[in-house]
Design a protein around this motif. Structure first.
Motif, short mmCIF file in Angstrom:
data_model
loop_
_atom_site.label_atom_id
_atom_site.label_comp_id
_atom_site.label_asym_id
_atom_site.label_seq_id
_atom_site.Cartn_x
_atom_site.Cartn_y
_atom_site.Cartn_z
N UNK A 31 -7.08 -8.43 -33.71
CA UNK A 31 -7.18 -8.37 -35.28
C UNK A 31 -8.24 -6.88 -35.72
N UNK A 32 -8.73 -6.52 -34.86
CA UNK A 32 -9.59 -5.44 -34.87
C UNK A 32 -8.95 -4.11 -34.50
N UNK A 33 -8.69 -4.16 -32.87
CA UNK A 33 -8.20 -2.89 -32.55
C UNK A 33 -6.57 -2.96 -32.58
N UNK A 34 -5.83 -3.93 -32.76
CA UNK A 34 -4.47 -4.15 -32.78
C UNK A 34 -3.86 -2.75 -33.63
N UNK A 35 -2.53 -2.80 -33.58
CA UNK A 35 -1.51 -1.98 -34.46
C UNK A 35 -2.09 -1.91 -35.80
N UNK A 36 -2.15 -3.16 -36.33
CA UNK A 36 -2.48 -3.30 -37.97
C UNK A 36 -3.94 -3.95 -37.85
N UNK A 37 -4.65 -3.78 -36.83
CA UNK A 37 -6.15 -4.22 -37.00
C UNK A 37 -6.91 -3.36 -37.91
N UNK A 38 -8.03 -4.10 -38.33
CA UNK A 38 -8.75 -3.54 -39.30
C UNK A 38 -9.25 -2.19 -38.91
N UNK A 39 -9.82 -1.98 -37.93
CA UNK A 39 -10.45 -0.99 -37.27
C UNK A 39 -9.38 0.33 -37.42
N UNK A 40 -8.16 -0.17 -36.78
CA UNK A 40 -7.14 0.89 -37.04
C UNK A 40 -6.64 1.12 -38.23
N UNK A 41 -6.79 0.36 -39.01
CA UNK A 41 -6.36 0.84 -40.57
C UNK A 41 -7.35 1.59 -40.99
N UNK A 42 -8.63 1.52 -40.84
CA UNK A 42 -9.65 2.52 -41.07
C UNK A 42 -9.65 3.71 -40.68
N UNK A 43 -9.28 3.68 -39.33
CA UNK A 43 -9.33 5.09 -38.58
C UNK A 43 -8.11 5.68 -39.09
N UNK A 44 -7.15 5.16 -39.64
CA UNK A 44 -5.82 5.91 -40.25
C UNK A 44 -6.34 6.84 -41.18
N UNK A 45 -7.38 6.55 -41.82
CA UNK A 45 -8.03 7.46 -43.05
C UNK A 45 -8.62 8.84 -42.69
N UNK A 46 -8.73 8.72 -41.22
CA UNK A 46 -9.65 10.15 -40.67
C UNK A 46 -8.65 11.31 -41.13
N UNK A 47 -7.46 11.02 -40.62
CA UNK A 47 -6.50 12.39 -40.99
C UNK A 47 -6.59 12.83 -42.49
N UNK A 48 -7.04 12.32 -43.16
CA UNK A 48 -6.93 12.79 -44.63
C UNK A 48 -8.21 13.45 -44.90
N UNK A 49 -9.18 13.46 -43.97
CA UNK A 49 -10.47 14.15 -44.24
C UNK A 49 -10.41 15.51 -43.99
N UNK A 50 -11.44 16.24 -44.68
CA UNK A 50 -11.58 17.76 -44.31
C UNK A 50 -12.21 18.00 -42.97
N UNK A 51 -11.80 19.22 -42.57
CA UNK A 51 -11.84 19.42 -41.33
C UNK A 51 -13.59 19.10 -40.90
N UNK A 52 -14.57 19.64 -41.67
CA UNK A 52 -15.81 19.32 -41.46
C UNK A 52 -16.20 17.94 -41.25
N UNK A 53 -15.51 17.23 -42.43
CA UNK A 53 -15.73 15.72 -42.34
C UNK A 53 -15.35 15.01 -41.15
N UNK A 54 -14.24 15.72 -40.72
CA UNK A 54 -13.59 15.26 -39.37
C UNK A 54 -14.76 15.24 -38.31
#
Ligand code: PHE
Length: 340
Positions: A31-54
């Motif tokens: 439920x945390x690390x799985x395909x739809x896990x909470x962490x996975x969901x949050x980490x999906x947002x990383x791709x929308x960050x600016x380069x510096x933020x990344x």
């Protein structure tokens, strides 16, 4: 995003200690690390960050991910350890704890009789040596004064083994020579063991049975010592005083030799079914050890003398328990065995 991750980390770290089985842990981890896990969901947002933020946040999230994964591993190990602890505590067996009498199984009647015989001899100061089942022609025959041409070899039908003169012991007397050669004097040894004869099997003959041999060698040993020892042993086993009588008899390894009868302990000599009305039970062979046999064992018959006797344990058990067929002893018949 870091804020959300921190909250998630806190949540996970408080929840983990409450998880006590591997199954629950796997579900939770999913439920945390799985395909739809909470962490996975949050980490999906990383791709929308600016380069510096990344660069900054990306590294922080990665660290967070690793430390959460480590927290799961630690919990997993702790669960395993707790399971082992619990099993050790709950499945502990005290192997020294006396068990209740379950009524399951007991000693074979032959074993019971062997032990009684051994007890009696031990009390008289004998030591116990078990007989060898495989021996050789020399020890079984020649060393006890039965040379090749001797008709006594036919008295005992022998199982010969292939090769170098080895045989299955036909009598416990086959142990005498070795004991004379290896034992310090004086000798007081009792030898129970399994012996084999190539015989037709019937109610009173078996190809495989047990014998007991007793030998005593010292200075000044006499026929009287032998009679006393035999009577003491037989009285012990019968559980009451018995009388014995000796009839002259022939065995190549003794001189003089005799056969021993004892007074029937069931009717005290008045005659019954077991002693076939005679009041006596024919039981065994005995005698003073032949000088040739002592000499062959490295003992000087001019200085030392001794006696030997031997009997069949199966027959003893048959008399004692009223068993009428020797074949029962080798038969795993539970209905028979349960009676003893
Ligand atoms: N060995 C003899 C037998 O098997 C018994 C015996 C032993 C007789 C010792 C005398 C002395 O029959």
């Amino acid at each position: 995003m870091l804020q959300i991750l921190n909250t998630l980390q806190e949540q996970v770290l408080t929840k983990l200690p409450a998880i006590s089985t591997q199954e629950e842990l796997v579900v939770y981890k999913n439920s945390i690390f799985g395909k739809n896990g909470e962490l996975t969901e949050i980490l999906k947002g990383v791709k929308d960050l600016s380069i510096e933020e990344k660069q900054t946040i990306g590294k922080a999230t990665n660290d967070m991910k690793n430390s959460l994964a480590a927290a799961f591993d630690i919990r997993s190990q702790a669960i395993d350890a707790a399971e082992v602890e619990e099993r050790l505590a709950s499945e502990y067996t005290d192997v020294t704890f006396p068990i209740a009498d379950t009524g399951i199984g007991h000693l074979h009647p032959l074993t019971q009789v062997i032990r009684q015989v051994e007890d009696s001899f031990t009390r008289m100061g004998f030591e116990i040596r078990e007989s060898m089942e495989v021996t050789n022609e020399y020890k079984n025959f020649d060393a006890v004064n039965i040379p090749k041409s001797h008709p006594a070899r036919d008295m005992q039908d022998t199982f010969w083994l292939e090769g170098i003169g080895n045989v299955l012991a036909t009598h416990t007397s086959s142990m005498q020579n070795e004991i004379y050669k290896t034992h310090d004097l004086p000798i007081r040894v009792v030898i129970p063991g399994r012996v084999f004869r190539n015989e037709d099997v019937d109610a009173t003959h078996e190809n495989t049975f047990y014998q007991v041999e007793a030998i005593v060698v010292d200075k000044g040993i006499s026929f009287a010592n032998m009679k006393y020892t035999i009577r003491t042993m037989l009285s012990d086993i019968a559980g009451k005083e018995v009388k014995i009588r000796l009839r002259p008899s022939y065995y190549p390894f003794v001189e003089p030799g005799a056969d021993v009868d004892f007074s029937c302990p069931f009717c005290d000599g008045t005659g019954c079914r077991i002693c076939k009305g005679t009041g006596w039970i024919e039981f065994m062979g005995c005698g003073m050890i032949h000088p040739n046999v002592l000499r062959e064992g490295g003992i000087d018959p001019m200085v030392y003398s001794g006696f030997a006797f031997g009997f069949g344990l199966n027959r003893l058990a048959m008399i004692k328990y009223g068993i009428n067929d020797m074949r029962y002893f080798q038969n795993p018949n539970v209905a028979f065995l349960r009676q003893f």
